[in-house]
Design a protein around this motif. Structure first.
Motif, PDB file in Angstrom:
ATOM      1  N   VAL A  64      38.948  47.732  59.938  1.00 35.10           N
ATOM      2  CA  VAL A  64      38.937  48.944  60.763  1.00 35.10           C
ATOM      3  C   VAL A  64      38.593  50.191  59.954  1.00 35.10           C
ATOM      4  N   GLY A  65      38.587  50.056  58.639  1.00 34.26           N
ATOM      5  CA  GLY A  65      38.229  51.193  57.789  1.00 34.26           C
ATOM      6  C   GLY A  65      39.319  52.227  57.679  1.00 34.26           C
ATOM      7  N   PHE A  66      40.555  51.788  57.476  1.00 31.71           N
ATOM      8  CA  PHE A  66      41.680  52.710  57.331  1.00 31.71           C
ATOM      9  C   PHE A  66      42.179  52.683  55.896  1.00 31.71           C
ATOM     10  N   GLN A  67      42.235  53.866  55.265  1.00 30.14           N
ATOM     11  CA  GLN A  67      42.637  53.982  53.856  1.00 30.14           C
ATOM     12  C   GLN A  67      41.748  53.076  52.982  1.00 30.14           C
ATOM     13  N   THR A  68      40.482  53.075  53.311  1.00 30.05           N
ATOM     14  CA  THR A  68      39.524  52.134  52.732  1.00 30.05           C
ATOM     15  C   THR A  68      39.420  52.229  51.222  1.00 30.05           C
ATOM     16  N   ARG A  69      39.353  53.423  50.698  1.00 30.64           N
ATOM     17  CA  ARG A  69      39.180  53.571  49.244  1.00 30.64           C
ATOM     18  C   ARG A  69      40.352  52.953  48.484  1.00 30.64           C
ATOM     19  N   ILE A  70      41.566  53.237  48.921  1.00 31.05           N
ATOM     20  CA  ILE A  70      42.753  52.702  48.244  1.00 31.05           C
ATOM     21  C   ILE A  70      42.824  51.196  48.411  1.00 31.05           C
ATOM     22  N   VAL A  71      42.634  50.717  49.639  1.00 36.86           N
ATOM     23  CA  VAL A  71      42.727  49.281  49.914  1.00 36.86           C
ATOM     24  C   VAL A  71      41.630  48.529  49.156  1.00 36.86           C
ATOM     25  N   ALA A  72      40.439  49.093  49.099  1.00 35.58           N
ATOM     26  CA  ALA A  72      39.341  48.442  48.377  1.00 35.58           C
ATOM     27  C   ALA A  72      39.657  48.323  46.884  1.00 35.58           C
ATOM     28  N   LEU A  73      40.260  49.351  46.306  1.00 33.58           N
ATOM     29  CA  LEU A  73      40.652  49.268  44.898  1.00 33.58           C
ATOM     30  C   LEU A  73      41.716  48.185  44.679  1.00 33.58           C
ATOM     31  N   LEU A  74      42.686  48.119  45.597  1.00 38.91           N
ATOM     32  CA  LEU A  74      43.721  47.089  45.490  1.00 38.91           C
ATOM     33  C   LEU A  74      43.123  45.690  45.630  1.00 38.91           C
ATOM     34  N   LEU A  75      42.182  45.539  46.552  1.00 35.96           N
ATOM     35  CA  LEU A  75      41.549  44.229  46.731  1.00 35.96           C
ATOM     36  C   LEU A  75      40.652  43.864  45.553  1.00 35.96           C
ATOM     37  N   ALA A  76      40.008  44.836  44.945  1.00 37.53           N
ATOM     38  CA  ALA A  76      39.205  44.550  43.746  1.00 37.53           C
ATOM     39  C   ALA A  76      40.095  44.003  42.636  1.00 37.53           C
ATOM     40  N   ALA A  77      41.231  44.657  42.417  1.00 36.59           N
ATOM     41  CA  ALA A  77      42.169  44.178  41.397  1.00 36.59           C
ATOM     42  C   ALA A  77      42.704  42.795  41.773  1.00 36.59           C
ATOM     43  N   PHE A  78      43.033  42.609  43.043  1.00 36.04           N
ATOM     44  CA  PHE A  78      43.524  41.318  43.529  1.00 36.04           C
ATOM     45  C   PHE A  78      42.508  40.217  43.247  1.00 36.04           C
ATOM     46  N   CYS A  79      41.229  40.474  43.520  1.00 39.05           N
ATOM     47  CA  CYS A  79      40.181  39.476  43.300  1.00 39.05           C
ATOM     48  C   CYS A  79      40.092  39.066  41.836  1.00 39.05           C
ATOM     49  N   ILE A  80      40.153  40.036  40.944  1.00 34.60           N
ATOM     50  CA  ILE A  80      40.075  39.729  39.509  1.00 34.60           C
ATOM     51  C   ILE A  80      41.290  38.897  39.079  1.00 34.60           C
ATOM     52  N   VAL A  81      42.477  39.343  39.445  1.00 34.47           N
ATOM     53  CA  VAL A  81      43.699  38.630  39.054  1.00 34.47           C
ATOM     54  C   VAL A  81      43.723  37.239  39.664  1.00 34.47           C
ATOM     55  N   ALA A  82      43.459  37.140  40.968  1.00 34.01           N
ATOM     56  CA  ALA A  82      43.478  35.845  41.645  1.00 34.01           C
ATOM     57  C   ALA A  82      42.418  34.913  41.071  1.00 34.01           C
ATOM     58  N   GLY A  83      41.260  35.457  40.769  1.00 31.40           N
ATOM     59  CA  GLY A  83      40.195  34.637  40.195  1.00 31.40           C
ATOM     60  C   GLY A  83      40.596  34.027  38.862  1.00 31.40           C
ATOM     61  N   PHE A  84      41.191  34.829  38.008  1.00 30.51           N
ATOM     62  CA  PHE A  84      41.594  34.306  36.703  1.00 30.51           C
ATOM     63  C   PHE A  84      42.774  33.354  36.809  1.00 30.51           C
ATOM     64  N   ILE A  85      43.729  33.652  37.683  1.00 32.05           N
ATOM     65  CA  ILE A  85      44.875  32.748  37.848  1.00 32.05           C
ATOM     66  C   ILE A  85      44.436  31.432  38.474  1.00 32.05           C
ATOM     67  N   GLY A  86      43.602  31.505  39.497  1.00 35.94           N
ATOM     68  CA  GLY A  86      43.254  30.309  40.246  1.00 35.94           C
ATOM     69  C   GLY A  86      42.091  29.505  39.708  1.00 35.94           C
ATOM     70  N   HIS A  87      41.238  30.121  38.882  1.00 35.60           N
ATOM     71  CA  HIS A  87      40.009  29.417  38.512  1.00 35.60           C
ATOM     72  C   HIS A  87      39.701  29.351  37.024  1.00 35.60           C
ATOM     73  N   TYR A  88      40.152  30.306  36.235  1.00 37.28           N
ATOM     74  CA  TYR A  88      39.794  30.320  34.822  1.00 37.28           C
ATOM     75  C   TYR A  88      40.372  29.100  34.112  1.00 37.28           C
ATOM     76  N   GLY A  89      39.501  28.330  33.484  1.00 38.56           N
ATOM     77  CA  GLY A  89      39.935  27.162  32.718  1.00 38.56           C
ATOM     78  C   GLY A  89      40.382  25.982  33.563  1.00 38.56           C
ATOM     79  N   GLN A  90      40.201  26.044  34.870  1.00 37.52           N
ATOM     80  CA  GLN A  90      40.605  24.945  35.739  1.00 37.52           C
ATOM     81  C   GLN A  90      39.513  23.879  35.779  1.00 37.52           C
ATOM     82  N   GLY A  91      39.907  22.680  36.098  1.00 36.16           N
ATOM     83  CA  GLY A  91      38.947  21.589  36.253  1.00 36.16           C
ATOM     84  C   GLY A  91      39.085  20.511  35.203  1.00 36.16           C
ATOM     85  N   GLY A  92      39.740  20.847  34.108  1.00 33.73           N
ATOM     86  CA  GLY A  92      39.980  19.847  33.064  1.00 33.73           C
ATOM     87  C   GLY A  92      38.710  19.213  32.542  1.00 33.73           C
TER      88      GLY A  92
END
Length: 140
Positions: A64-92
């Motif tokens: 809906v585009g509410f508080q977009t700048r703040i939410v987008a920054l939070l989601l950018a950080a979330f993507c980086i953290v989640a990506g490294f936790i969930g995928h970095y070095g996985q697969g054996g």
């Protein structure tokens, strides 16, 4: 007008990833908890509920585009953290699985870039932010 249309499409495409993901995490909370436990995260129940709620609510706010700048920054950080936790070095030792996780990590990093661009550009005029208090969402 073209700028606002592109910002709307950007918000729709980004939200299309997070709204269903958050909804699925919450409606299959047992599976989500098991996934987080399998990653070795402490307090997997809290992580599952927190992640599901965050993805759903943040995705809806982007939509809906509410508080977009703040939410987008939070989601950018979330993507980086989640990506490294969930995928970095996985697969054996499985080369295919390792490749898949590497690609998923790069996808998360790219999505973070999209959110950073959205944080810089704002939601555009066709959004809750663009209509809030008569303040233009346009940025020069």
């Amino acid at each position: 007008m073209f700028r606002n249309a592109l910002l709307l499409v950007s918000r729709l495409l980004l939200a299309a990833l997070f709204v269903p993901s958050g909804f699925q995490a919450l409606t299959n909370i047992g599976g989500t908890i098991s996934y987080f436990a399998g990653l070795g995260l402490p307090l997997p129940t809290l992580a599952a509920w927190g992640t599901g709620l965050f993805e759903l609510i943040a995705g809806l706010l982007i939509l809906v585009g509410f508080q977009t700048r703040i939410v987008a920054l939070l989601l950018a950080a979330f993507c980086i953290v989640a990506g490294f936790i969930g995928h970095y070095g996985q697969g054996g030792e499985d080369a295919t699985l390792s490749f898949l996780h590497q690609q998923m990590l790069m996808k998360d990093i790219a999505i973070a870039g999209g959110f950073l661009a959205l944080a810089m550009a704002g939601a555009g005029a066709w959004s809750a932010d663009g209509r809030s208090f008569g303040i233009s969402a346009e940025v020069t």
